[in-house]
Motif scaffolding. Sequence first.
Motif, mmCIF file in Angstrom:
data_model
loop_
_atom_site.group_PDB
_atom_site.id
_atom_site.type_symbol
_atom_site.label_atom_id
_atom_site.label_comp_id
_atom_site.label_asym_id
_atom_site.label_seq_id
_atom_site.Cartn_x
_atom_site.Cartn_y
_atom_site.Cartn_z
ATOM 1 N N UNK A 150 64.811 128.687 33.561
ATOM 2 C CA UNK A 150 65.768 128.863 32.460
ATOM 3 C C UNK A 150 66.415 127.530 32.094
ATOM 4 N N UNK A 151 66.823 126.753 33.097
ATOM 5 C CA UNK A 151 67.508 125.490 32.818
ATOM 6 C C UNK A 151 66.578 124.471 32.172
ATOM 7 N N UNK A 152 65.307 124.424 32.595
ATOM 8 C CA UNK A 152 64.409 123.428 32.005
ATOM 9 C C UNK A 152 64.063 123.787 30.562
ATOM 10 N N UNK A 153 64.152 125.069 30.205
ATOM 11 C CA UNK A 153 63.970 125.432 28.791
ATOM 12 C C UNK A 153 65.127 124.897 27.955
ATOM 13 N N UNK A 170 61.507 119.152 29.293
ATOM 14 C CA UNK A 170 60.781 118.593 30.434
ATOM 15 C C UNK A 170 61.097 117.114 30.637
ATOM 16 N N UNK A 171 61.184 116.362 29.547
ATOM 17 C CA UNK A 171 61.329 114.911 29.654
ATOM 18 C C UNK A 171 62.628 114.497 30.346
ATOM 19 N N UNK A 172 63.695 115.234 30.138
ATOM 20 C CA UNK A 172 64.959 114.886 30.791
ATOM 21 C C UNK A 172 64.866 115.046 32.301
ATOM 22 N N UNK A 173 64.175 116.088 32.752
ATOM 23 C CA UNK A 173 64.013 116.299 34.194
ATOM 24 C C UNK A 173 63.132 115.205 34.790
ATOM 25 N N UNK A 174 62.060 114.845 34.100
ATOM 26 C CA UNK A 174 61.193 113.765 34.573
ATOM 27 C C UNK A 174 61.978 112.459 34.646
ATOM 28 N N UNK A 175 62.770 112.171 33.628
ATOM 29 C CA UNK A 175 63.582 110.955 33.610
ATOM 30 C C UNK A 175 64.535 110.917 34.802
ATOM 31 N N UNK A 230 53.124 110.508 39.450
ATOM 32 C CA UNK A 230 53.109 111.112 38.110
ATOM 33 C C UNK A 230 53.639 112.553 38.159
ATOM 34 N N UNK A 231 54.434 112.909 37.155
ATOM 35 C CA UNK A 231 54.998 114.256 37.069
ATOM 36 C C UNK A 231 54.471 114.914 35.800
ATOM 37 N N UNK A 232 53.871 116.089 35.963
ATOM 38 C CA UNK A 232 53.288 116.786 34.814
ATOM 39 C C UNK A 232 54.317 117.172 33.776
ATOM 40 N N UNK A 233 53.924 117.147 32.504
ATOM 41 C CA UNK A 233 54.847 117.505 31.422
ATOM 42 C C UNK A 233 54.691 118.984 31.076
ATOM 43 N N UNK A 234 55.143 119.840 31.991
ATOM 44 C CA UNK A 234 55.144 121.272 31.716
ATOM 45 C C UNK A 234 56.308 121.920 32.448
#
Length: 235
Positions: A68-71, A75-80, A90-94
């Motif tokens: 719910x939170x990643x929606x 995705x990019x903010x969590x990867x950052x 590497x972290x997948x973009x999903x």
Amino acid sequence: GSSFKPFVYLSALDYLHYTPSTIVPDSPISLVAGNGALWTPGNFDGKFLGPISLRTALQKSKNVVSVYMITKLGVDRVIETAKKMGITTPIGRDMSISLGTSDVKLIDMVHAYGVFAAGGYLADQIVVTSITDRDGKVVDQVQVNQKPVISEESAFIMAHMMKGVIDRGTATVLKKLGRPIAGKTGTTNEEMDAWFVGYTPEWSAGVWAGFDQKRKIGNKETGGKVAAPIFLYFM
């Protein structure tokens, strides 16, 4: 596994301005995957508690809350967030990265959790701290560089919530140590990997249990059951 979730929670604090008492939905959720199929993640125990606090969601490691939170975050903010905390793989973009589906290195996870322990500062990874000659005279000494990567306030709040994982969550076995511990358990799909990464006021450490090949280590062999006791023994 779920030991990746603190990066999602930290992102929610910094970008969505959530607090430990923010109410989030622990309810069934479905998303359309990139291939058009329906993705319906569930909680490990198969149960939903409805509206719960962010603190409780982390303590109970509720999968659907992370999704719910990643929606809301993207995705990019969590990867950052993960990258600035010291994750190098590497972290997948999903959306599934909210549940820890990307492979990471244990040393990176310990490095990143150290940021929470150090009030928001990321330190250099070093192996040799100093060199002395045969008479004990210091020939060379490494100066550890630290840089702030998250705010002291966010580090404090995350440490407070992650302490709840031990007090009332998935790693209560660690209460036996009788000292302050904060951290997070992790269990991957089909119980192939079990994790606990955490810290005391002095030490940041991590435990991974699994096989070199991707295969099940045993039924219900979770991070709290397998990895946390090893962490307890070490500490």
